[in-house]
Design an enzyme around this catalytic site. Structure first.
Site, PDB file in Angstrom:
ATOM      1  N   LYS A  86     -21.754 -17.577  -2.299  1.00 47.96           N
ATOM      2  CA  LYS A  86     -20.630 -16.972  -1.585  1.00 47.96           C
ATOM      3  C   LYS A  86     -20.155 -15.683  -2.268  1.00 47.96           C
ATOM      4  CE  LYS A  86     -16.064 -18.433   0.179  1.00 47.96           C
ATOM      5  NZ  LYS A  86     -15.166 -19.610   0.223  1.00 47.96           N
ATOM      6  N   GLU A 186      -8.467 -19.200   4.243  1.00 55.31           N
ATOM      7  CA  GLU A 186      -8.295 -20.507   3.622  1.00 55.31           C
ATOM      8  C   GLU A 186      -6.814 -20.911   3.449  1.00 55.31           C
ATOM      9  OE1 GLU A 186     -10.819 -19.964   0.223  1.00 55.31           O
ATOM     10  OE2 GLU A 186     -12.609 -19.950   1.484  1.00 55.31           O
TER      11      GLU A 186
HETATM   12 MG    MG Z   1     -12.083 -23.290  -1.852  1.00 53.02          MG
END
Ligand code: MG
Ligand code: ADP
Length: 618
Positions: A86, A186
């Site tokens: 990522k 997130e």
């Molecule tokens: Mg995370």
């Protein structure tokens, strides 16, 4: 057309296909869904565990193995075992070069703006393909557990992800056969999981503190009338639990009188110690002493020493919290609630630091490494039309703008603007009879575009010939809720118009993604080389154009000798362009850039002191 499907696990009819929520993490990934009782639930397929390590291993047959099984190869075959992908998603080598030491596998060492590739087995992989492998595994596990096809998903990303990284995440989903309904920040997902804002009469300002394995971010959200608004975000994409592990590892090496450089030669030993360090850290979340041995290396650590080792890192996160509050124009007392996200917030010292700073006990009753996926499942439910009362707003983490004369960045949508958003500005031409206008779109905070990230470039063609300064060109930016940018340019006198949707330069078009699936990966190496040459050539050609224009336009700021020397650098680059040798072109382009950089700065100073009206694009 609505599909009817039957959930074989529960025997119930489902009016709509399940849309899952996916937390595609740096360290761990997981899937959640809304169960028949309308509650978010994480998937634990066949008891294999909820958290799936975001690790991909390639065996001798170039077959991908994902998750815990892959993680085991970190010690035995580290060069073919890819972790933390990522961090490479939507990134160029230049972006990650500074941190390349943390990767034990081969990242193609090409000091350029091109997309990084990873070498494993005898092949090259893009981070998009690797993330695609992780998503494929998540999809398969979800399908197996739910006993129904899973084709649609919401995927979360850190608030700090830029457009390229968001686009790359979408592309990875596509490669895995998923229709990515929405990319969600997130922290937004985490607050949803805590149900904050689900009651429209509720009004709250909250801080989400997310310390995972590889990234840290803090977000300040304001929630009212069922609307989530991100007031500010801050953080560091290179700060996380991995740093704690590394600090422990270095401490052990020192305690055992081992030479770091020497041990670093031994990939397998390094990885073994790294995993041991992580085990020590986790143990110290619930006990005061850790004591193990790897060969004849003593791995001993007490809680107090551990806390001293990580204190500066934790302090850094607190500084980021301060900055986020400042950006949001708030003080600590304005924060109603603090939410903890990420496995690393299990460390009591971290929890305590957050509590000390905000002056209140943070929320931690939902498992911090599941909370994001659970929230993503709720967002998926919203998109499925089951909770139409909720609206989600996010902010853009970096400024977006275009290049104006002299290589200056002209910001159109400022950093931390709420999305979706729309903004525009008027420009004009700089040359008499100019019929084309090159529009280059950039992202970043620096004054000179060359320090920022180029997202796209296009020509507005067919402007009727007019004296310089007469055409009126409106450039409009539209940033949608996913953070995808549409740029429109229109010449108002003639109505000539051009529009592009930014697939950022590292992102992939739908066609390209499909091609990636079909193309034999055997050609990857030559493909990469060719693409790099094309990129080098267009970069070189553009530089010749800019430099020639620059010395013509700004002759008054330059001495004759400087002009003569610039011309010779330009000629050298032109000669290099004719050779079709990437490295030669890049070298000559670099020389020219280096030589002219002070000029651009000089002109910028001049430009700032002369307030310009009707900015010009070369
Ligand atoms: Mg995370
Ligand atoms: P990411 O969002 O980066 O994928 P996670 O939220 O899954 O990461 O967090 C992973 C990090 O949490 C790792 O560094 C891991 O070592 C750490 N972690 C997991 N459990 C604990 C624990 N009990 N104590 C301290 N750290 C932990």
């Amino acid at each position: 057309m609505a599909k009817i499907s039957i959930n074989l696990a529960t025997g119930s009819f489902q009016k709509e296909e399940i849309i899952v929520g996916i937390d595609l993490g740096t360290t761990n990934s997981l899937v959640a869904f809304i169960n028949p009782d309308k509650n978010p639930q994480v998937i634990n397929d066949a008891g294999k565990g909820i958290l799936i390590p975001s690790v991909v291993y390639f065996n001798g047959q170039n077959e991908a193995v994902v998750g815990n099984e892959a993680k085991e190869y970190l010690t035995t075959d580290p060069s073919n075992t890819i972790f933390s992908v990522k961090r490479l998603l939507g990134r160029s080598y230049k972006d990650v070069a500074e941190h390349k030491d943390i990767f034990s596998y081969k990242i193609i060492d090409d000091d350029s703006d091109a997309l990084v590739k990873i070498h494993a087995g005898d092949r090259f992989y893009t981070p998009i393909e690797l993330s695609g492998e992780i998503l494929k595994e998540l999809k398969a596990r979800a399908e197996h557990a739910l006993k129904t096809p899973v084709n649609r998903a919401v995927i979360t990303v850190p608030a700090y992800f830029n457009d390229s990284q968001r686009q790359a995440t979408r592309d990875a989903g596509k490669l895995a056969g998923l229709d990515v309904m929405r990319i969600v920040n997130e922290p937004t997902a985490a607050s949803l999981a805590y149900g904050i804002g689900l009651d429209p009469s509720q009004q709250k300002t909250i801080a989400v503190y997310d310390l995972g394995g590889g990234t840290f971010d803090v977000s300040i959200l304001q929630i009212q009338n069922g609307i989530f608004e991100v007031l500010a975000t801050n953080g560091n994409t290179y700060l996380g639990g991995d740093d704690f592990d590394r600090a422990i590892l270095n401490y052990w090496l020192e305690k055992n009188n081992l030479d770091v450089a020497e041990v670093a030669q031994n990939n397998i030993l390094m990885q073994t110690l790294r995993l041991q360090a992580e085990a020590a850290k986790k143990a110290l979340s619930t006990q005061n002493l850790y004591n193990e041995q790897v060969g004849d290396i003593w791995c001993t650590l007490d809680k107090q020493t551990f806390e001293a080792l990580i204190s500066s890192k934790v302090e850094e996160t607190i500084t980021a919290c301060k900055n986020a509050l400042k950006d949001a124009d708030l003080s600590v007392s304005d924060i109603d609630e603090v939410i903890l996200v990420g496995g690393s917030t299990r460390t009591p010292y971290v929890k305590q630091a957050v509590e000390n700073f905000f002056g209140k006990k943070p929320q931690d009753n939902i498992n911090p490494d599941e909370v994001v996926a659970l929230g993503a499942a709720i967002q998926a439910d919203v998109l499925a039309g089951n909770r139409s009362d909720i609206l989600l707003l996010d902010v853009t983490p970096l400024s977006l703008g275009i290049e104006t004369m002299g290589g200056l960045m002209d910001v159109i949508i400022a950093r931390n603007s709420k999305v979706p958003t729309k903004a525009g500005r008027q420009y004009t031409t700089s040359i008499d009879g100019q019929v084309n206008m090159k529009i280059s779109v950039y992202q970043g905070e620096r004054d000179l575009v060359r320090e920022n990230r180029k997202l796209a470039e296009f020509d507005l063609k067919g402007i009727p010939a007019m004296p310089a300064g007469l055409p009126k060109v409106d450039i409009n930016f539209l940033l949608n809720a996913d953070g995808i940018l549409t740029v429109q340019a229109i010449e108002l006198r003639s109505g000539v118009k051009q529009e592009i949707e930014i697939t950022p330069s590292y992102g992939l078009s739908d066609d390209t993604v499909e091609k990636m699936l079909l193309d034999s990966i055997e050609h990857a190496k030559s493909d990469v080389e060719q693409r790099m040459l094309i990129e080098a050539r267009s970069e070189g050609e553009q530089l010749v154009y800019t430099a020639e224009g620059f010395i013509k336009k700004h002759a008054e700021h330059l001495t004759e000798a400087e002009i003569a020397e610039t011309v010779s650098y330009i000629e050298a680059l032109k000669t290099a362009l004719a050779t079709h040798e990437k490295d030669t072109i890049l070298k000559k382009a670099d020389d020219l850039n280096e030589f002219t950089r002070p000029f651009a700065e000089r002109v910028m100073d001049a430009a700032i002191s002369t307030a310009m009206k009707g900015k010009k694009i070369e």
